[in-house]
Enzyme design. Structure first.
Site, PDB file in Angstrom:
ATOM      1  N   GLU A   1     -12.589   6.896  -3.811  1.00  0.00           N
ATOM      2  CA  GLU A   1     -12.534   6.572  -2.384  1.00  0.00           C
ATOM      3  C   GLU A   1     -13.883   6.920  -1.758  1.00  0.00           C
ATOM      4  O   GLU A   1     -14.593   7.796  -2.250  1.00  0.00           O
ATOM      5  CB  GLU A   1     -11.417   7.406  -1.742  1.00  0.00           C
ATOM      6  CG  GLU A   1     -11.008   6.992  -0.368  1.00  0.00           C
ATOM      7  CD  GLU A   1     -10.320   5.636  -0.314  1.00  0.00           C
ATOM      8  OE1 GLU A   1     -10.546   4.944   0.692  1.00  0.00           O
ATOM      9  OE2 GLU A   1      -9.588   5.274  -1.242  1.00  0.00           O
TER      10      GLU A   1
ATOM     11  N   ARG B   1       0.815  -1.209   0.000  1.00  0.00           N
ATOM     12  CA  ARG B   1       0.000   0.000   0.000  1.00  0.00           C
ATOM     13  C   ARG B   1       0.845   1.253   0.000  1.00  0.00           C
ATOM     14  O   ARG B   1       1.955   1.280   0.508  1.00  0.00           O
ATOM     15  CB  ARG B   1      -0.878   0.038   1.253  1.00  0.00           C
ATOM     16  CG  ARG B   1      -1.980  -0.973   1.221  1.00  0.00           C
ATOM     17  CD  ARG B   1      -3.037  -0.651   2.227  1.00  0.00           C
ATOM     18  NE  ARG B   1      -3.533   0.705   2.032  1.00  0.00           N
ATOM     19  CZ  ARG B   1      -4.211   1.388   2.934  1.00  0.00           C
ATOM     20  NH1 ARG B   1      -4.468   0.885   4.107  1.00  0.00           N
ATOM     21  NH2 ARG B   1      -4.630   2.609   2.675  1.00  0.00           N
TER      22      ARG B   1
ATOM     23  N   ARG C   1      -4.454   6.932  -3.371  1.00  0.00           N
ATOM     24  CA  ARG C   1      -4.021   5.693  -2.719  1.00  0.00           C
ATOM     25  C   ARG C   1      -3.731   4.646  -3.793  1.00  0.00           C
ATOM     26  O   ARG C   1      -4.458   4.545  -4.780  1.00  0.00           O
ATOM     27  CB  ARG C   1      -5.099   5.173  -1.776  1.00  0.00           C
ATOM     28  CG  ARG C   1      -5.325   6.033  -0.548  1.00  0.00           C
ATOM     29  CD  ARG C   1      -6.521   5.508   0.242  1.00  0.00           C
ATOM     30  NE  ARG C   1      -6.711   6.167   1.505  1.00  0.00           N
ATOM     31  CZ  ARG C   1      -7.444   7.278   1.686  1.00  0.00           C
ATOM     32  NH1 ARG C   1      -8.026   7.869   0.657  1.00  0.00           N
ATOM     33  NH2 ARG C   1      -7.574   7.796   2.894  1.00  0.00           N
TER      34      ARG C   1
ATOM     35  N   TYR D   1       3.789   6.084   2.741  1.00  0.00           N
ATOM     36  CA  TYR D   1       2.830   7.168   2.969  1.00  0.00           C
ATOM     37  C   TYR D   1       3.592   8.486   2.923  1.00  0.00           C
ATOM     38  O   TYR D   1       4.525   8.683   3.703  1.00  0.00           O
ATOM     39  CB  TYR D   1       2.111   6.981   4.309  1.00  0.00           C
ATOM     40  CG  TYR D   1       1.237   5.759   4.284  1.00  0.00           C
ATOM     41  CD1 TYR D   1      -0.086   5.842   3.888  1.00  0.00           C
ATOM     42  CD2 TYR D   1       1.748   4.503   4.607  1.00  0.00           C
ATOM     43  CE1 TYR D   1      -0.891   4.713   3.818  1.00  0.00           C
ATOM     44  CE2 TYR D   1       0.951   3.371   4.546  1.00  0.00           C
ATOM     45  CZ  TYR D   1      -0.363   3.485   4.153  1.00  0.00           C
ATOM     46  OH  TYR D   1      -1.152   2.368   4.077  1.00  0.00           O
TER      47      TYR D   1
ATOM     48  N   CYS E   1      -8.690   2.358 -11.629  1.00  0.00           N
ATOM     49  CA  CYS E   1      -8.930   3.566 -10.832  1.00  0.00           C
ATOM     50  C   CYS E   1     -10.338   3.512 -10.258  1.00  0.00           C
ATOM     51  O   CYS E   1     -11.257   3.004 -10.895  1.00  0.00           O
ATOM     52  CB  CYS E   1      -8.818   4.815 -11.690  1.00  0.00           C
ATOM     53  SG  CYS E   1      -7.154   5.401 -11.937  1.00  0.00           S
TER      54      CYS E   1
END
Length: 122
Positions: A77, A6, A89, A107, A74
């Site tokens: 969110e 992630r 993200r 991140y 894609c």
């Protein structure tokens, strides 16, 4: 074993170049830190908050050398009140022998607040 890798980054402006540059920065760092080879990636998901509309961030992933055949999607969110704004993200689904705790999630910018328990490693 398939593992999720992630990453997230925020942008200041909803502008095509800003979105693409931020996504490229994030993706390259995820790839380098986790030694990811495109051939080992089953798929990639990219989500954006409602305030990002000027570009498809997935475009940058497809432009990475060797990544043209990786399935990329894609999506939007969830729009949760008071959630992080202008956030991109990325999740790679990678075939790897690396354990979950050895995966280096990335991140950047204001997205650091999403997972302060996972330090960004250089």
């Amino acid at each position: 074993m398939i593992r999720g890798v992630r990453g997230a980054i925020t942008v200041e402006q909803n502008e095509e170049q800003t979105i693409l540059q931020a996504t490229e920065q994030l993706v390259k760092e995820m790839i380098i830190l986790n030694d990811i080879q495109a051939e080992n990636v089953a798929s990639a998901f990219v989500s954006v908050t409602d305030d990002i509309t000027a570009a498809f961030p997935a475009k940058v992933i497809r432009l990475q050398e060797g990544w043209s055949y990786v399935p990329v999607m894609c999506m939007k969110e969830m729009d949760v009140p008071f959630s992080l704004e202008k956030c991109i993200r990325v999740m790679f689904h990678v075939n790897t022998d690396v354990s979950q705790k050895e995966i280096k999630h990335v991140y950047l910018e204001k997205a650091i607040q999403l997972r302060p328990d996972l330090k960004k490693l250089k």
